[in-house]
Design an enzyme around this catalytic site. Structure first.
Site, PDB file in Angstrom:
ATOM      1  N   ILE A   1      29.170   8.535  99.129  1.00 51.79           N
ATOM      2  CA  ILE A   1      29.461   8.601 100.561  1.00 51.79           C
ATOM      3  C   ILE A   1      29.779  10.046 100.946  1.00 51.79           C
ATOM      4  CG2 ILE A   1      30.878   7.667 102.430  1.00 51.79           C
ATOM      5  CD1 ILE A   1      29.194   5.596 100.963  1.00 51.79           C
TER       6      ILE A   1
ATOM      7  N   ASP B   1      20.690  11.721  91.493  1.00 47.12           N
ATOM      8  CA  ASP B   1      21.973  11.943  92.148  1.00 47.12           C
ATOM      9  C   ASP B   1      22.721  12.958  91.278  1.00 47.12           C
ATOM     10  OD1 ASP B   1      24.238  11.566  93.830  1.00 47.12           O
ATOM     11  OD2 ASP B   1      25.054  10.124  92.401  1.00 47.12           O
TER      12      ASP B   1
ATOM     13  N   ASP C   1      26.797  13.564  91.140  1.00 48.05           N
ATOM     14  CA  ASP C   1      28.057  13.073  90.585  1.00 48.05           C
ATOM     15  C   ASP C   1      27.858  11.733  89.894  1.00 48.05           C
ATOM     16  OD1 ASP C   1      29.396  15.269  91.512  1.00 48.05           O
ATOM     17  OD2 ASP C   1      30.097  14.324  93.350  1.00 48.05           O
TER      18      ASP C   1
END
Length: 230
Positions: free
Chosen positions: A47, A9, A11
């Site tokens: 999200i 991922d 962030d």
């Protein structure tokens, strides 16, 4: 025993721009008389942009009074604020442990992928000086389902030409851990309050190639290394 690939991922794992997202969302939310706090910000991790806006509107009881057209404008404004804030990023913004791990993965001829829902991911990697460390970055613009759906991790595996069952995914959000687990990858969770990861670490500083090797052995991964000419 090596994994075919390690998929990160962005962030909270490679760099920490969560606070930049928060500041931008906070400013946009105030424009429609909604106050958001760090607790809500935690729920936004992993999200998509529109998914985050929906959550903010729901938290502020504003779902009925903000039209779809207005939502698109708010999302665009948030992104503009966020992109402007990215100018402060540099090589010094890479989280502890990540640069040496990426270098070791390259030396071990293990493929490296990125599975971030951020549409700004390529620009962020460039600002961090890490673009050449990633073999494939999943295109968030082509992803229909946000995390915890595994779609973006499956897209990263497809782009790398690897089987998810032979890969390791690294995340800092619960939705991301669910996405990794959902596609059959071994999961590494970074930070407190996470559950259900195959390996939980307090921070990226603890990440290392020996740890990932042990995870590969524990979960029975059988990887395909890079060709020698790469």
């Amino acid at each position: 025993m090596k994994p075919q690939a390690v998929i990160f991922d962005l962030d909270g794992v490679v760099t920490d721009t969560a606070h930049l997202h928060f500041i931008a969302w906070q400013q946009v939310a105030r424009e429609i008389d909604i106050e958001i706090d760090e607790q809500i910000n935690e729920r936004l991790k992993g999200i998509s942009r529109m998914g985050s806006l929906e959550l903010i509107l729901r938290a502020g009881g504003a779902e009925q009074r903000v039209s779809q057209q207005a939502r698109l404008r708010l999302a665009e404004r948030k992104n503009a604020l966020y992109v402007a804030s990215l100018k402060q990023l540099s090589r010094d913004s890479v989280l502890p442990g990540i640069a040496p791990l990426l270098a070791e993965l390259r030396q071990q001829k293990v493929l490296v992928g990125l599975a971030s829902v951020s549409l700004n991911a390529p620009g962020i990697l460039s600002a961090l000086g890490l673009s050449d460390r990633f073999d494939f970055c999943a295109d968030a613009g082509r992803i229909k389902n946000s995390k915890p759906d595994p779609e973006i991790f499956l897209a990263a595996c497809a782009g790398l030409g690897v089987r998810p069952q032979n890969c390791i995914g690294i995340e800092d959000a619960q939705a991301g851990i669910a996405a990794i687990n959902g596609c059959g990858m071994a999961s590494v969770g970074i930070g407190p309050r996470l559950v259900d990861a195959d390996l939980l670490l307090p921070s990226t500083a603890e990440l290392s190639w020996p740890l990932l090797q042990r995870l590969s052995a524990k979960t029975g991964l059988t990887g395909r290394a890079r060709p020698d000419n790469e």
